[in-house]
Every structure is written in structure tokens, then in C-alpha cells.
Design an enzyme around this catalytic site. Structure first.
Site, PDB file in Angstrom:
ATOM      1  N   ASP A   1      24.903  -6.015 -39.001  1.00  0.00           N
ATOM      2  CA  ASP A   1      23.760  -6.310 -38.195  1.00  0.00           C
ATOM      3  C   ASP A   1      22.528  -5.521 -38.887  1.00  0.00           C
ATOM      4  O   ASP A   1      22.616  -4.497 -39.707  1.00  0.00           O
ATOM      5  CB  ASP A   1      24.077  -5.647 -36.837  1.00  0.00           C
TER       6      ASP A   1
ATOM      7  N   GLU B   1      26.256   2.817 -47.044  1.00  0.00           N
ATOM      8  CA  GLU B   1      24.934   3.112 -46.717  1.00  0.00           C
ATOM      9  C   GLU B   1      24.154   3.349 -47.911  1.00  0.00           C
ATOM     10  O   GLU B   1      24.699   3.915 -49.020  1.00  0.00           O
ATOM     11  CB  GLU B   1      24.957   4.069 -45.438  1.00  0.00           C
TER      12      GLU B   1
ATOM     13  N   HIS C   1      14.450  -0.559 -43.299  1.00  0.00           N
ATOM     14  CA  HIS C   1      13.763  -0.805 -42.004  1.00  0.00           C
ATOM     15  C   HIS C   1      12.409  -1.212 -42.160  1.00  0.00           C
ATOM     16  O   HIS C   1      11.643  -1.180 -41.219  1.00  0.00           O
ATOM     17  CB  HIS C   1      13.990   0.393 -41.302  1.00  0.00           C
TER      18      HIS C   1
ATOM     19  N   GLU D   1      26.105  -1.346 -35.609  1.00  0.00           N
ATOM     20  CA  GLU D   1      25.572   0.045 -35.978  1.00  0.00           C
ATOM     21  C   GLU D   1      24.115   0.157 -35.686  1.00  0.00           C
ATOM     22  O   GLU D   1      23.940   1.219 -35.577  1.00  0.00           O
ATOM     23  CB  GLU D   1      26.036  -0.047 -37.558  1.00  0.00           C
ATOM     24  N   GLU D   2      23.345  -0.589 -36.086  1.00  0.00           N
ATOM     25  CA  GLU D   2      21.807  -0.729 -35.698  1.00  0.00           C
ATOM     26  C   GLU D   2      21.597  -0.751 -34.237  1.00  0.00           C
ATOM     27  O   GLU D   2      20.528   0.024 -33.831  1.00  0.00           O
ATOM     28  CB  GLU D   2      21.059  -1.742 -36.326  1.00  0.00           C
TER      29      GLU D   2
END
Length: 395
Positions: A76, A170, A368, A141-142
Site C-alpha cells: 500500500d 523500508e 511520500h 502499513e500506510e
């Protein structure tokens, strides 16, 4: 049969799936196809909880005789924002000047794509793996992280799964590939303080009780003195006030309520429970401080609410896992990575209860952001690191 040995091709397939949390968007399906080409068996459990969306997850394993290595991550992604602001469409996986653009390129579809390619190359060169590899991948996760890794781990454990070590892919590197391996994480604790007052006219404060004076006093007690000065493996614990609200737009009205929210990232000086006790103690002392309250004798009336579940601090000590990954990074990049516990929380906080866990992936400078992107050279470099690690881990 062509194995998924090219990380750029793997990543392009994943980026083209618009898996904005909580949507699966086809990303887990694309990943499952890659893994089945290599002989992995796969399951797609869906988890539910009150007031949260149902989330699809993936657990895939290729079994062999030897240790069991888990690769963990998430497909996600955060929303792209206004797509007009992007140089290339966020789900097109466009390549320009040796760089691939797309939401999730580094956080963290890129890490998944590279580990898939590394496993494929190992199988292509060596045949069977001298042990077991599993992929534990969530679509939550987000988002709230309620129906994802934490439940997927328990689901797998109930079916007899256990692991010797785990890597979370990550984006751990601040500036360049090979900068940093995360070997632990600070804990995280959040709360909200509400102070109750009496609404009134600003010109007649003696007829009211201004909760802003109380909230300022209480917040000040949490900001000073410092909670600690840091430890050998962690930086100093840090509290940030994230909101202060009174719900009052009028300048001549004393509000009847004030709230402040805070988050503290804490080190191994504390447990979540001992830190909660320290915060309560500070607030109780501050509630009797009337210096800002115009001589009032009664304590500040307040409520403290803990938000969400705390994330506990942890530090991984597994020498084989850390040493093997460090050597692999150094062999490919020519530099020795820093072993760090900096940054925010990740799903490693759940995995640490099941096996030793470290985090290592791409460079996180554009995660992001508009125009999130990754250099194709970094995809190849990370794949080589993962491939070397797999070979050395299984001996």
C-alpha cells in the site's frame, strides 16, 4: 520459464497497480504471480476490525531444509496528491534519464521488487535454496496498521510458521544506498490532554475559568525538563506537541475547553508503562501550579487520554543477521553502513516479537513526495546486496 530477475521490470509492474491505502489495487496479485514463477506457495488472508476497512494481505513461502528467512513489507502507498503536480503520472512507472518515477518507488515497492529479483537470481544460479524464504506483505502499513502485519504474523504462527530472521525492505538510507541499516526503533506514545474551564467574557475573567492558562501550564511540564539524555544505542527521548485547540474563533470570549495532543518517541530508558507513569506524575504536579491562573487555589481540572496502542522500543542483537547484511552492503557499495535506531516506527515493531529483525532498503529522500522516484542503478545495487545476503545467510 522466465524468472523475475530484473528489479526494474518488477517495480514497474507494482507501481502500475494503484494501491493507495487501503486499496489492494492489483499489487498483491502482481507480486503473487512473480513469486509463483519461483515455486512459492501463497495465501491471501483478509483481516477485519471495527471501524476499519477490510485489508487483503499476502503470505508466500518457498520451503527447504535450513533456516527460515522472512522478507516483510507493504504494497500500500500514500495518496499521490494532485497528479498534475507530478512530472510523470504517479502510477505510470515512467523512466527518464535512468530514473523511475512513481508512487511507492522507494516506499516500498522498490524494496519488494529488488528482493524478488534477488531470490530469482539465486534460484537461477544455485537451484534450490538451502532453507526457506517467505514474503510477509501487507496492504495496511500506510493506514491504521490494524489489519496488516500484526494480524498476519499471528495468522501465520497459528499455522505453524516460525522464522529465524527477518528483513524489512523500508527505505533506510538517508542519502545514498548503503548508508544505514536499522537495527532497532524508538518507542512511540501519544496522548491528549483536555482542560475544562468556564466560558465567559474576556473583560470579566473573574467570572470565568480560562482553560488556556491550564493547558499551557500542563504542556510546559511535559516539555521541560528533558525526559533523558539518550543512551548508548538511542538518541534522547523527544516529546512534540502536535495540536492545541480551543474551538473558539471569538477574540472576546474565554473558551470553556482546551485540548492538546502530543507524541513522544522514547528510547530504552523507558517502557511504555514507565513513561506513562512519568507523564501522569508531571501532570499531577503541574495541575497544582496556579502561577498562570490569577491566584486560583483549586487544581487544574484535566483529563488525559492515551491515543492508540503504544509502539515499544526494541533493539536487535542477532550477530549473524546484522553481520551478514553489513558485509553484503559493504561488498557491493564499498562502504560500511551505520547501524542506527533513528527515525519513526515501522512494522518491524510487530516482527520483533517473533524473530530478530533488521531494516534495509532504498534511499528515502523522495518517499511520500511528489515525483517519488528511484535510480535504476540503486535498484540494481540493492538487488545485488540482497542476493549476496541470501547466499551468505544460507551458507
Amino acid at each position: 520459464m522466465t524468472l523475475p530477475v530484473n528489479p526494474a521490470d518488477n517495480l514497474a509492474a507494482l507501481i502500475r497497480c494503484p494501491s493507495v491505502t487501503p486499496a489492494e489495487g492489483g499489487a498483491l496479485t502482481a507480486l503473487e504471480k512473480m513469486l509463483k514463477l519461483m515455486g512459492f506457495s501463497a495465501n491471501r488472508p483478509v483481516f477485519s476490525d471495527d471501524n476499519t476497512p477490510d485489508i487483503e494481505n499476502l503470505y508466500a513461502r518457498k520451503s527447504g531444509n535450513g533456516p527460515h528467512l522472512m522478507f516483510a513489507g507493504h504494497t500500500d502507498v500514500v495518496p499521490p496528491g494532485d497528479e498534475k503536480d507530478w512530472k510523470h503520472p504517479p502510477f505510470a512507472a515512467a523512466i527518464e534519464d535512468g530514473v523511475m518515477y512513481g508512487r511507492g518507488a522507494v516506499d516500498m515497492k522498490g524494496g519488494i521488487a529488488c528482493f524478488v529479483a534477488a531470490v530469482a537470481r539465486h534460484i537461477e544460479k544455485h537451484g534450490n535454496i538451502k532453507g526457506s524464504i517467505s514474503f510477509l506483505i501487507t496492504g495496511d502499513e500506510e493506514g491504521p496498521a490494524v489489519n496488516g502485519t500484526v494480524k498476519l504474523l499471528e495468522w501465520a504462527k497459528q499455522r505453524g510458521e516460525s522464522w529465524d530472521a527477518s528483513i524489512v525492505g523500508e527505505p533506510t538510507n538517508p542519502n545514498a544506498l548503503g548508508d544505514m541499516i536499522k537495527i532497532g526503533r524508538r518507542g512511540s506514545l501519544s496522548g491528549t490532554i483536555t482542560v475544562h474551564g468556564v466560558q465567559g467574557h474576556a473583560a470579566y475573567p473573574h467570572l470565568a475559568e480560562n482553560p488556556v492558562r491550564g493547558i499551557v501550564t500542563l504542556v510546559d511540564s511535559l516539555l521541560y525538563p528533558a525526559f533523558d539524555e539518550g543512551t548508548a544505542n538511542f538518541q534522547a527521548s523527544n516529546l512534540e506537541v502536535t495540536t492545541i485547540d480551543v474551538g473558539n474563533k471569538a477574540t472576546n470570549v474565554i473558551p470553556n475547553k482546551a485540548t492538546a495532543s502530543f507524541n513522544i518517541r522514547f528510547n530504552d530508558t523507558w517502557t511504555a508503562e514507565s513513561l506513562q507513569a512519568e507523564i501522569i506524575s508531571r501532570l499531577e504536579r503541574a495541575a497544582r501550579d496556579n502561577r498562570l491562573r490569577q491566584g486560583r487555589e483549586t487544581p487544574i481540572k484535566y483529563e488525559l487520554t492515551w491515543r492508540e496502542r503504544p509502539s515499544h522500543v526494541f533493539l536487535t542483537h542477532d550477530e549473524k543477521l546484522i553481520g551478514t547484511l553489513t558485509a553484503s552492503v559493504e561488498a557491493v557499495t564499498g562502504k560500511r553502513p551505520e547501524l542506527s535506531t533513528s527515525g519513526g516506527t515501522s512494522d518491524a515493531r510487530f516482527i520483533k516479537d517473533y524473530c530478530p529483525v533488521v531494516e534495509f532498503g532504498l534511499t528515502g529522500q523522495t518517499m511520500h513526495m511528489v515525483d517519488e522516484r528511484v535510480a535504476l542503478a540503486d535498484l540494481e545495487g540493492l538487488t545485488q546486496i540482497y542476493e549476496r545476503f541470501i547466499a551468505d545467510f544460507f551458507g
